[in-house]
Design a protein around this motif. Structure first.
Motif, PDB file in Angstrom:
ATOM      1  N   ARG A 163       0.827  -1.202   0.000  1.00  0.00           N
ATOM      2  CA  ARG A 163       0.000   0.000   0.000  1.00  0.00           C
ATOM      3  C   ARG A 163       0.868   1.262   0.000  1.00  0.00           C
ATOM      4  NH1 ARG A 163      -2.785  -4.058   1.028  1.00  0.00           N
ATOM      5  NH2 ARG A 163      -5.033  -4.165   1.278  1.00  0.00           N
ATOM      6  N   ARG A 164       1.900   1.255   0.809  1.00  0.00           N
ATOM      7  CA  ARG A 164       2.823   2.394   0.860  1.00  0.00           C
ATOM      8  C   ARG A 164       3.462   2.617  -0.519  1.00  0.00           C
ATOM      9  NH1 ARG A 164       4.675   4.606   5.346  1.00  0.00           N
ATOM     10  NH2 ARG A 164       4.173   2.797   6.611  1.00  0.00           N
ATOM     11  N   GLU A 165       3.920   1.546  -1.147  1.00  0.00           N
ATOM     12  CA  GLU A 165       4.531   1.641  -2.484  1.00  0.00           C
ATOM     13  C   GLU A 165       3.528   2.152  -3.514  1.00  0.00           C
ATOM     14  OE1 GLU A 165       6.080  -2.298  -3.128  1.00  0.00           O
ATOM     15  OE2 GLU A 165       7.648  -2.016  -1.605  1.00  0.00           O
ATOM     16  N   PHE A 166       2.286   1.678  -3.451  1.00  0.00           N
ATOM     17  CA  PHE A 166       1.235   2.157  -4.355  1.00  0.00           C
ATOM     18  C   PHE A 166       1.075   3.669  -4.221  1.00  0.00           C
ATOM     19  CE2 PHE A 166      -3.137   3.657  -4.449  1.00  0.00           C
ATOM     20  CZ  PHE A 166      -3.466   3.450  -5.788  1.00  0.00           C
ATOM     21  N   LEU A 167       0.944   4.141  -2.990  1.00  0.00           N
ATOM     22  CA  LEU A 167       0.736   5.570  -2.753  1.00  0.00           C
ATOM     23  C   LEU A 167       1.897   6.396  -3.314  1.00  0.00           C
ATOM     24  CD1 LEU A 167      -0.553   5.286   0.908  1.00  0.00           C
ATOM     25  CD2 LEU A 167      -1.938   5.969  -1.067  1.00  0.00           C
ATOM     26  N   LEU A 168       3.104   6.019  -2.974  1.00  0.00           N
ATOM     27  CA  LEU A 168       4.274   6.789  -3.395  1.00  0.00           C
ATOM     28  C   LEU A 168       4.457   6.741  -4.915  1.00  0.00           C
ATOM     29  CD1 LEU A 168       6.692   5.898  -0.477  1.00  0.00           C
ATOM     30  CD2 LEU A 168       5.358   8.012  -0.795  1.00  0.00           C
ATOM     31  N   ARG A 169       4.203   5.589  -5.519  1.00  0.00           N
ATOM     32  CA  ARG A 169       4.317   5.449  -6.974  1.00  0.00           C
ATOM     33  C   ARG A 169       3.379   6.403  -7.714  1.00  0.00           C
ATOM     34  NH1 ARG A 169       3.484   0.364  -7.071  1.00  0.00           N
ATOM     35  NH2 ARG A 169       1.290   0.312  -7.606  1.00  0.00           N
ATOM     36  N   HIS A 170       2.227   6.667  -7.103  1.00  0.00           N
ATOM     37  CA  HIS A 170       1.229   7.517  -7.754  1.00  0.00           C
ATOM     38  C   HIS A 170       1.226   8.956  -7.247  1.00  0.00           C
ATOM     39  CE1 HIS A 170      -0.501   4.414 -10.235  1.00  0.00           C
ATOM     40  NE2 HIS A 170      -0.517   3.609  -9.197  1.00  0.00           N
ATOM     41  N   GLY A 171       2.180   9.337  -6.417  1.00  0.00           N
ATOM     42  CA  GLY A 171       2.273  10.718  -5.945  1.00  0.00           C
ATOM     43  C   GLY A 171       1.214  11.086  -4.921  1.00  0.00           C
ATOM     44  N   ILE A 172       0.775  10.102  -4.151  1.00  0.00           N
ATOM     45  CA  ILE A 172      -0.284  10.315  -3.156  1.00  0.00           C
ATOM     46  C   ILE A 172       0.317  10.333  -1.758  1.00  0.00           C
ATOM     47  CG2 ILE A 172      -2.424   9.405  -2.164  1.00  0.00           C
ATOM     48  CD1 ILE A 172      -2.789   7.888  -4.871  1.00  0.00           C
ATOM     49  N   ALA A 173      -0.010  11.358  -1.000  1.00  0.00           N
ATOM     50  CA  ALA A 173       0.295  11.404   0.425  1.00  0.00           C
ATOM     51  C   ALA A 173      -0.977  10.977   1.162  1.00  0.00           C
ATOM     52  CB  ALA A 173       0.713  12.808   0.838  1.00  0.00           C
ATOM     53  N   LEU A 174      -0.825  10.301   2.287  1.00  0.00           N
ATOM     54  CA  LEU A 174      -1.973   9.807   3.046  1.00  0.00           C
ATOM     55  C   LEU A 174      -1.750  10.076   4.522  1.00  0.00           C
ATOM     56  CD1 LEU A 174      -4.657   8.177   3.024  1.00  0.00           C
ATOM     57  CD2 LEU A 174      -3.269   6.104   3.230  1.00  0.00           C
ATOM     58  N   TRP A 175      -2.749  10.684   5.153  1.00  0.00           N
ATOM     59  CA  TRP A 175      -2.682  10.966   6.585  1.00  0.00           C
ATOM     60  C   TRP A 175      -4.100  11.188   7.078  1.00  0.00           C
ATOM     61  CZ3 TRP A 175       0.546  15.454   9.121  1.00  0.00           C
ATOM     62  CH2 TRP A 175       1.028  15.037  10.373  1.00  0.00           C
ATOM     63  N   ASP A 176      -4.233  11.811   8.227  1.00  0.00           N
ATOM     64  CA  ASP A 176      -5.536  12.127   8.806  1.00  0.00           C
ATOM     65  C   ASP A 176      -5.550  13.577   9.244  1.00  0.00           C
ATOM     66  OD1 ASP A 176      -7.097   9.595   8.812  1.00  0.00           O
ATOM     67  OD2 ASP A 176      -5.355   8.882   9.926  1.00  0.00           O
ATOM     68  N   VAL A 177      -6.735  14.153   9.305  1.00  0.00           N
ATOM     69  CA  VAL A 177      -6.881  15.547   9.716  1.00  0.00           C
ATOM     70  C   VAL A 177      -6.427  15.727  11.159  1.00  0.00           C
ATOM     71  CG1 VAL A 177      -8.509  17.441  10.091  1.00  0.00           C
ATOM     72  CG2 VAL A 177      -8.787  15.959   8.093  1.00  0.00           C
TER      73      VAL A 177
END
Length: 181
Positions: A73-87
């Motif tokens: 999942r981490r690799e998927f996010l980084l490969r597509h230029g997506i940052a993921l967190w919470d408010v």
């Protein structure tokens, strides 16, 4: 289950190449136990977002598989230029019920915006979006020039949205991530 103060322990996923930021509210108990975002088996996030990119991810059956799934999942996010967190960095919450949130404290997004190419923020549900608007928008949208959009929640509690309809909505993340590549 009693309401308790929860302090966010999961580090954001991002890199200097991140172009979009996807925000939830606060990790669920299942996600906190797994140490990663959206890890409740009934949450559709990890089926919906990859499908919007034409990808599919594996689903863990045990602790060993879970570690591999988190890496995937981490690799998927980084490969597509997506940052993921919470408010939120902390809040009082009853289980995973966003509607029970009290004493909300936002995360500090400055390092993410200053250290990346993020130009769009997407909130996964009305509660995350409302908290972003109330606690963060004025500072970050003006200062960093980001645009924020509310997407429907992938939670099983949001059953009125089919997986197909969610994928269609989450294609906005793909389009924004592809901007400026």
């Amino acid at each position: 289950m009693d309401r308790g103060t929860v302090v966010h322990q999961i580090e954001p996923v991002w890199s200097s190449d991140s172009r979009v930021l996807v925000l939830g509210t606060m990790p669920s108990p299942a996600s906190r136990n797994a140490g990663f975002f959206y890890m409740h088996p009934q949450n559709r996030f990890w089926r919906v977002l990859p499908a919007a990119f034409g990808d599919a991810l594996s689903f863990p059956n045990n602790a060993d598989d879970r570690a591999a799934a988190v890496r995937e999942r981490r690799e998927f996010l980084l490969r597509h230029g997506i940052a993921l967190w919470d408010v939120l960095s902390s809040c009082d919450i009853h289980g995973a019920e966003d509607s029970s949130i009290r004493n909300a404290v936002p995360n500090n997004f400055g390092p993410l915006f200053n250290g990346s190419k993020i130009h769009h923020v997407f909130c996964t549900g009305k509660t995350a979006f409302g908290l972003w608007q109330r606690l963060c928008a004025e500072l970050y949208e003006r200062q960093c020039g980001v645009v924020c959009r509310c997407l429907p929640s992938t939670s099983p509690a949001n059953a009125r949205w089919s997986e197909t309809a969610l994928i269609s909505e989450y294609e906005a993340v793909r389009l924004a991530a592809e901007e400026g590549r």
